[in-house]
Motif scaffolding. Structure first.
Motif, mmCIF file in Angstrom:
data_model
loop_
_atom_site.group_PDB
_atom_site.id
_atom_site.type_symbol
_atom_site.label_atom_id
_atom_site.label_comp_id
_atom_site.label_asym_id
_atom_site.label_seq_id
_atom_site.Cartn_x
_atom_site.Cartn_y
_atom_site.Cartn_z
ATOM 1 N N MET A 1 0.844 -1.188 0.000
ATOM 2 C CA MET A 1 0.000 0.000 0.000
ATOM 3 C C MET A 1 0.881 1.240 0.000
ATOM 4 S SD MET A 1 -2.784 1.187 2.911
ATOM 5 C CE MET A 1 -3.462 -0.464 2.988
ATOM 6 N N CYS A 69 -0.622 5.799 -6.102
ATOM 7 C CA CYS A 69 -0.866 5.681 -4.661
ATOM 8 C C CYS A 69 -2.256 5.112 -4.408
ATOM 9 C CB CYS A 69 -0.705 7.031 -3.970
ATOM 10 S SG CYS A 69 -1.972 8.247 -4.380
ATOM 11 N N ASP A 70 -2.448 4.596 -3.205
ATOM 12 C CA ASP A 70 -3.717 3.990 -2.813
ATOM 13 C C ASP A 70 -4.571 4.935 -1.977
ATOM 14 O OD1 ASP A 70 -3.229 1.160 -3.782
ATOM 15 O OD2 ASP A 70 -1.490 1.463 -2.492
ATOM 16 N N VAL A 91 -8.713 8.042 -5.262
ATOM 17 C CA VAL A 91 -8.398 7.195 -4.106
ATOM 18 C C VAL A 91 -8.946 7.881 -2.857
ATOM 19 C CG1 VAL A 91 -6.334 6.221 -5.186
ATOM 20 C CG2 VAL A 91 -6.142 8.315 -3.810
ATOM 21 N N VAL A 213 -8.466 1.658 2.607
ATOM 22 C CA VAL A 213 -7.912 0.879 1.498
ATOM 23 C C VAL A 213 -8.120 -0.614 1.745
ATOM 24 C CG1 VAL A 213 -5.794 0.267 0.269
ATOM 25 C CG2 VAL A 213 -6.214 2.651 0.903
ATOM 26 N N THR A 218 -13.731 3.860 -1.043
ATOM 27 C CA THR A 218 -13.196 5.121 -1.536
ATOM 28 C C THR A 218 -14.323 6.134 -1.638
ATOM 29 O OG1 THR A 218 -11.725 6.122 -3.193
ATOM 30 C CG2 THR A 218 -13.468 4.668 -4.009
#
Length: 252
Positions: A1, A69-70, A91, A213, A218
């Motif tokens: 992550m 990116c998460d 995200v 995540v 989201t």
């Protein structure tokens, strides 16, 4: 992550401090990447700085070309831009102000925020109101120290924080929140000396981002955080010769 943590100002040393705090809170499988705006204020203290900072952070995320990116963590306490970033990126977006308040509400009936200068109180109160957690806030108290003063004299910072925290406790706070990302690291000392839980917004936001995540959640696109309408947007423009400054005269 991978979590991108955005500083709200252009001071890279502060970004490094924030990233250290974020990595300390993050799980072993989480990578934290710091992002410093290319332009904007060197510290965010007041409405003008806050709005300028919001635009700069949005621009930094808009032009981000690092690894995917998460989640995004916004490390500016009480600063504007949270809602715009949620429209912009795909995200989860976690703001340290909102994250700290939500966790504080799980630890006590009322919480207090200890921040930098008194002039920042209005922004923080508005941010908490927008997030729906203002009713649990007993007080927002300033230390009298500017953002860039925090790292200059740690002993003075701790003394000023403890004095302000005492006023928040006297106002009814059962939990304390660090009201500036630059205060990350004070929570342990303050908790021991005052006997109250102390929430660091950076750590709170990182753990909440990891949870979102992990749960596969989201930002909703139904309604207020729908994707921005397709249109031409000019991100800044050159200043024409002789036209710089403000209505009150040219400023640096």
């Amino acid at each position: 992550m991978r979590i991108v943590v955005t500083n709200c100002n252009t001071t890279r040393e502060m970004t490094e401090d924030i990233v250290r705090g974020a990595r300390a809170a993050a799980g072993p499988d989480t990578t934290v990447t710091g992002l410093t705006p290319a332009w904007g204020p060197e510290s965010a203290e007041g409405w003008l700085d806050s709005y300028l900072s919001a635009a700069a952070v949005l621009d930094a995320l808009r032009t981000y070309d690092g690894p995917p990116c998460d989640a995004v963590v916004l490390a500016g306490f009480g600063e504007h831009g949270r809602e715009g970033v949620r429209e912009l990126v795909d995200v989860p977006v976690v703001d340290i102000t909102e994250a700290a308040a939500h966790l504080a509400c799980l630890l006590g009936r009322r919480y207090g925020v200890v921040t930098t200068l008194d002039r920042s109180r209005g922004q923080i109160e508005d941010s908490l109101e927008t997030a729906g957690v203002a009713r649990n806030c007993a007080a927002v108290v300033g230390t009298g120290l500017g953002v860039l003063d925090l790292a200059a004299d740690p002993a003075r910072t701790e003394t000023a924080f403890l004095a302000a925290a005492g006023r928040a406790r006297d106002a009814g706070a059962e939990v304390l929140i660090l009201g500036c990302a630059g205060m990350t690291g004070l929570e342990g000392t303050v908790a021991r000396k005052l006997g109250l839980p102390v929430v660091d917004g950076v750590g709170a936001a990182v753990k909440l981002a990891e949870s979102l995540v992990a749960l596969g959640l989201t930002t909703s696109r139904a309604g207020g955080y729908a994707k921005p309408l397709p249109k031409h947007r000019a991100w800044g423009r050159p200043t024409a010769p002789g036209r710089g400054g403000t209505a009150q005269g040219r400023q640096s």
